[in-house]
Design an enzyme around this catalytic site. Structure first.
Site, PDB file in Angstrom:
ATOM      1  N   GLU A 173      -0.249  -2.729   6.040  1.00  0.00           N
ATOM      2  CA  GLU A 173      -1.160  -2.503   4.900  1.00  0.00           C
ATOM      3  C   GLU A 173      -2.604  -2.362   5.348  1.00  0.00           C
ATOM      4  OE1 GLU A 173      -0.297  -5.314   1.760  1.00  0.00           O
ATOM      5  OE2 GLU A 173       1.849  -5.145   2.167  1.00  0.00           O
ATOM      6  N   GLU A 277       8.446  -3.887   2.305  1.00  0.00           N
ATOM      7  CA  GLU A 277       8.283  -4.947   1.312  1.00  0.00           C
ATOM      8  C   GLU A 277       8.481  -4.323  -0.051  1.00  0.00           C
ATOM      9  OE1 GLU A 277       4.903  -7.563   1.385  1.00  0.00           O
ATOM     10  OE2 GLU A 277       4.620  -7.280   3.546  1.00  0.00           O
TER      11      GLU A 277
END
Length: 346
Positions: A173, A277
């Site tokens: 991320e 995720e």
């Protein structure tokens, strides 16, 4: 493994939804809960119409070379999870899910802080599971200066000792503003991330950690949403990336296509894809079960998705119990149906 520090619900209630996510992500330790993204709509987002997606690897040649140390098979997906349940040790939680699903997960997702000793074993991990180690990063200068060379080399040797194919997801991320290894917290410098990723891989290769499959894993949307912060600006290169991952959660009723299609369309012709995720929040009625079913159908239509790791936990206080797969009987049944489907039989 250092546990994550969390903000309480009271602190989150004082800021906007987007600000809450950012603050929550910023309060990070080792085992990290990364509920991803900012609102894109105030109401439900209509899913993309179902359509068969042809294999992007039809002309790719030798498919056994895709995925690196964790090989990819088009049309088959590994199902895994980050698993952390209240009142249970990890081995107990693994046994609990095995009883519910009638099978084990194939990916065991674990989180480590930058200075942590990376694992040489994971207690309670299913015998046939592939570890996925999400390893936090520091600011770029701590890597590129050479000051961390010994730490990186030691980490490589420990992962090598796992003695099984292992997914390594470093600095995930990076296109968000919430982590110290993101471009936003490094003088808006996406190129610095690319240099760090390549630097780490070179040291791991030098240490003979050939059991590592390297996962590059942006967030599904970029924050801030500015040209310099486009996820593709952080891509380290086909020669050092084995799997392309993406984080995305049904936080504001986003459809799977909204969360994952931009990454799929850009990278599926070149690399196997992994949903690193994902989780579904209950928005009332059977919404959670319906979203799990929609996700399963979405993956079935996209053969380049070779793995998915659910964020299966009730130990992260900002959204208590939101992300467990078994919060109600309908959701449990939907997840079990996905887990036992032919698409997730890898």
């Amino acid at each position: 493994m250092t546990r994550r520090g969390l903000l309480g619900l009271g602190a989150l209630g004082a800021v906007s939804a987007a600000g809450a996510v950012g603050m929550w992500k910023a309060a990070s330790g080792g085992a990290t809960n990364t509920i991803s993204g900012t609102p894109t709509a105030t109401g439900p987002v209509a899913p993309a119409p179902p359509s068969a997606t042809p294999s992007p690897f039809a002309a790719a040649g030798d498919l056994t070379k895709l995925g690196g140390a964790v090989p990819f098979t088009a049309g088959k997906a590994l199902l895994g999870s980050y698993l952390s349940l209240k009142g249970m040790s990890y081995p107990e939680a693994v046994r609990h899910r095995r009883k519910q699903l009638g099978r084990d997960h194939r990916i065991a997702h674990v989180f480590y802080a930058w200075p942590d000793r990376l694992p040489t074993s994971i207690e309670g991990m299913p015998k046939k599971a592939i570890p996925m180690v999400s390893w936090r990063g520091p600011q770029y200068d701590k890597i590129l200066s050479g000051d961390s060379d010994d730490l990186i080399a030691a980490a490589a040797r420990r992962i090598k000792e796992l003695d099984r194919p292992t997914l390594l997801r470093w600095g995930w991320e990076m296109n968000g503003r919430w982590y110290e290894w993101g471009g936003f917290q490094n003088k808006r410098n996406a190129e610095g991330y690319v240099k760090c990723f390549r630097y780490l891989r070179e040291i791991f290769d030098d240490q003979g950690a050939g059991n590592v499959a390297w996962v590059w894993s942006p967030n599904w949307n970029s924050s801030p949403d500015e040209d310099w912060n486009r996820m593709e600006a952080y891509y380290p290169g086909d020669d050092v990336v084995d799997w392309v991952g993406v984080s995305g959660y049904n936080l504001h009723q986003e459809s799977p296509a909204t969360l994952f299609d931009p990454v799929y369309q850009r990278y599926a012709p070149r690399k196997p894809l992994m949903i690193t995720e994902v989780g579904a929040k209950d928005h009332g009625g059977t919404s959670k079960a319906d979203w799990i079913t929609d996700f399963s159908e979405y993956v079935a239509q996209r053969p380049a998705i070779g793995a998915s790791a659910w964020f299966d936990t009730d130990t992260h206080s900002a959204y208590p119990e939101a992300w467990r797969v078994d919060t109600d009987p309908q959701s449990t049944a939907a997840y079990r149906a996905m887990a036992t489907s032919p698409r997730f039989s890898a």
